[in-house]
Scaffold this motif. Structure first.
Motif, short mmCIF file in Angstrom:
data_model
loop_
_atom_site.label_atom_id
_atom_site.label_comp_id
_atom_site.label_asym_id
_atom_site.label_seq_id
_atom_site.Cartn_x
_atom_site.Cartn_y
_atom_site.Cartn_z
N LEU A 6 -25.07 26.50 -25.60
CA LEU A 6 -23.82 25.79 -25.81
C LEU A 6 -22.72 26.70 -26.35
CD1 LEU A 6 -25.35 22.70 -27.67
CD2 LEU A 6 -24.69 22.78 -25.25
N ASN A 16 -28.92 23.46 -26.82
CA ASN A 16 -29.13 22.01 -26.79
C ASN A 16 -30.64 21.78 -26.75
OD1 ASN A 16 -28.98 19.26 -26.50
ND2 ASN A 16 -27.77 19.29 -24.61
N GLY A 60 -30.45 17.98 -29.44
CA GLY A 60 -29.06 18.31 -29.72
C GLY A 60 -28.80 19.71 -30.24
N VAL A 61 -27.63 19.88 -30.88
CA VAL A 61 -27.14 21.20 -31.29
C VAL A 61 -28.09 21.85 -32.29
CG1 VAL A 61 -25.26 22.51 -32.32
CG2 VAL A 61 -24.75 20.45 -30.99
N SER A 195 -22.81 17.06 -32.27
CA SER A 195 -21.81 18.10 -32.50
C SER A 195 -22.01 18.79 -33.84
CB SER A 195 -20.39 17.53 -32.40
OG SER A 195 -20.10 16.71 -33.51
N ALA A 211 -23.06 18.96 -27.78
CA ALA A 211 -24.26 18.96 -26.95
C ALA A 211 -24.33 17.68 -26.13
CB ALA A 211 -25.51 19.08 -27.82
#
Length: 242
Positions: A6, A16, A60-61, A195, A211
């Motif tokens: 990302l 991600n 996610g991130v 995020s 993400a």
């Protein structure tokens, strides 16, 4: 497995993380054979150091440092609340429009820690799925912003207000989880780190990393009939098509 990158500069890299992938090797998950740390090292051919953690079941991130010096700078930024983190989650029931959960959580050693979570409800859903004495089932899509970073904070906080995250076995509703597995063959936890924002410690510029939600999260949103434009980040499939 190929990890979606990302963000990357000479000091930091973010990916991600998919649901179900451990950040690194752990003695409590001997069944795992792949780990984000090792996968990313192999993928980019460099040493990386995890700047923080995400639960195995959370996607996610996920941020890494590219050297030990940066690792020593970036990790304290998480502890000192210099990182703005946002998550999206699917909860059981219709949650309030917004709220703050200020509920201390117990550490493994028994000590209590302050824990604060702010959230807002993005969409409400009701589907034709009988559950218990109810002829339908209700759910909420929420965006959560933890002010603190405690172990399983969001999972424990949403369970505390009686709106547990779908697919969360230790802290969620086992009957709902069973219903989703039997009806939709879905047993993924619906929690996604959408995020991460911070001031870059070297460049002194603002970094905003987003993400896209993973395919299984997007499938659940679709099952619930929630318009995709109400999700603050796109799905992984949509992002790849852009």
């Amino acid at each position: 497995m190929h990890l979606d990158i990302l963000y990357e500069d000479e000091y930091l890299i973010a990916v991600n993380k998919p649901h179900g992938l451990l950040v690194h090797r752990s003695s409590i998950a001997s069944d795992a054979s792949e780990f984000a740390l090792q996968l990313l090292r192999q993928q980019i051919g460099k040493m990386v150091h995890p700047a923080h953690r995400l639960d195995r079941k959370t996607s996610g991130v996920l941020l890494f440092s590219l050297n030990r010096e940066m690792d020593g700078v970036i990790q304290p930024m998480f502890a000192n609340r210099q990182m703005s983190k946002k998550y999206v989650a699917v909860l059981r029931g219709h949650a309030p429009a917004e709220g703050t959960i200020d509920y201390a959580l117990k550490k493994e050693n028994g000590m209590m820690q302050e824990a604060i979570t702010h959230y807002k409800t993005l969409a409400l859903a009701e589907i034709d799925l009988p559950f218990g004495k109810h002829s339908t089932s209700r759910y909420s899509l929420v965006e959560a912003q933890p002010e603190t970073g405690r172990m399983h904070q969001l999972r424990r906080h949403f369970a505390h207000i009686l709106h547990p995250i779908i697919g969360d076995r230790p802290h969620g509703c086992n009957k709902q989880n069973k219903l989703w597995k039997e009806t939709f063959e879905m047993d993924t936890m619906m929690l996604h780190a959408s995020s991460l924002s911070f001031i870059h410690p070297v460049h002194n510029t603002r970094v905003d990393i987003e993400a896209p939600i993973q395919p299984e999260f997007a499938r659940v949103v679709d099952i619930l009939g929630i318009p995709s434009d109400l999700v603050p980040v796109p799905s992984l499939t949509t992002a790849l098509d852009m």
